[in-house]
Design a protein around this motif. Sequence first.
Motif, mmCIF file in Angstrom:
data_model
loop_
_atom_site.group_PDB
_atom_site.id
_atom_site.type_symbol
_atom_site.label_atom_id
_atom_site.label_comp_id
_atom_site.label_asym_id
_atom_site.label_seq_id
_atom_site.Cartn_x
_atom_site.Cartn_y
_atom_site.Cartn_z
ATOM 1 N N ARG A 205 -4.479 -4.269 7.204
ATOM 2 C CA ARG A 205 -3.847 -3.347 6.253
ATOM 3 C C ARG A 205 -2.866 -2.424 6.954
ATOM 4 O O ARG A 205 -1.791 -2.123 6.424
ATOM 5 C CB ARG A 205 -4.929 -2.530 5.540
ATOM 6 C CG ARG A 205 -5.653 -3.297 4.438
ATOM 7 C CD ARG A 205 -6.733 -2.463 3.777
ATOM 8 N NE ARG A 205 -7.301 -3.164 2.622
ATOM 9 C CZ ARG A 205 -8.454 -2.846 2.074
ATOM 10 N NH1 ARG A 205 -9.174 -1.855 2.577
ATOM 11 N NH2 ARG A 205 -8.897 -3.519 1.026
ATOM 12 N N HIS A 206 -3.230 -1.976 8.148
ATOM 13 C CA HIS A 206 -2.341 -1.119 8.911
ATOM 14 C C HIS A 206 -1.068 -1.852 9.314
ATOM 15 O O HIS A 206 -0.022 -1.230 9.537
ATOM 16 C CB HIS A 206 -3.063 -0.611 10.180
ATOM 17 C CG HIS A 206 -2.329 0.461 10.897
ATOM 18 N ND1 HIS A 206 -2.079 1.704 10.330
ATOM 19 C CD2 HIS A 206 -1.767 0.492 12.140
ATOM 20 C CE1 HIS A 206 -1.394 2.448 11.199
ATOM 21 N NE2 HIS A 206 -1.183 1.735 12.294
ATOM 22 N N ARG A 207 -1.145 -3.165 9.398
ATOM 23 C CA ARG A 207 0.036 -3.981 9.707
ATOM 24 C C ARG A 207 0.884 -4.231 8.456
ATOM 25 O O ARG A 207 1.879 -4.923 8.496
ATOM 26 C CB ARG A 207 -0.387 -5.339 10.294
ATOM 27 C CG ARG A 207 -1.308 -5.255 11.492
ATOM 28 C CD ARG A 207 -0.548 -5.166 12.807
ATOM 29 N NE ARG A 207 0.068 -3.897 13.077
ATOM 30 C CZ ARG A 207 -0.589 -2.826 13.499
ATOM 31 N NH1 ARG A 207 -1.864 -2.839 13.663
ATOM 32 N NH2 ARG A 207 0.060 -1.705 13.761
ATOM 33 N N GLY A 208 0.420 -3.724 7.293
ATOM 34 C CA GLY A 208 1.192 -3.841 6.062
ATOM 35 C C GLY A 208 1.096 -5.207 5.420
ATOM 36 O O GLY A 208 2.036 -5.648 4.730
#
Length: 210
Positions: A205-208
């Motif tokens: 999720r942090h990587r989008g």
Amino acid sequence: MLTLAEHFPHCKWVFPSSQERYSTGFQENMDEWFDIYSLTDPSTQEALQVEGLRDSVKYILDIISKELEFLPAGNIVLLGISQGCATAIHALLAGQHQLGGFIGIAGWLPFRKLVDNQAALSKFYSDTLGLPITSACQIQTTATTPALLCHCTDDDVVDVELGHQLRDTLTASDLNIDVTFTEFASGGHWVSAPQGFDAIVDFLRHRGLE
């Protein structure tokens, strides 16, 4: 609990498989990414690992190359478990692109003592594995890929200390990879549930990639 595919329904999932090879350690044919004599000390008889590691890294790089025809490198995340992690980390560094991320679970770094800096990696890939990688500049690019490493302290197949060595090599050398290392008390030689799974979801999720 939702699966990764349910968490990220818009992502394409590719699952490469290792090939059948003769295992020196088990004295029989079995599916593995490369031959290895000992998981207690992977540096023992390292020459056994060269052929399979070379073939497997080329195989992974070919898959990445095909995916790059359809999407940018920043949307590709490479993940490997155990020997798959050991193979995938070399595929990452031997590539030519900064990927969206790397996830390694219960893994280690083959030929760790020979690849502790960019120049050594370049020489290893070109001279030992015969890969079309040449410059430390290329490695500097691939090394900008952020990484998540997960390992359980009760792993009785690949000791967590080998995971520490992988982390330390990637972060302490001039590779200077942005590594998040997560260690869990239980889970054995697998993904700790639910903490390890949650760490993977948060990383993606942090990587989008939602």
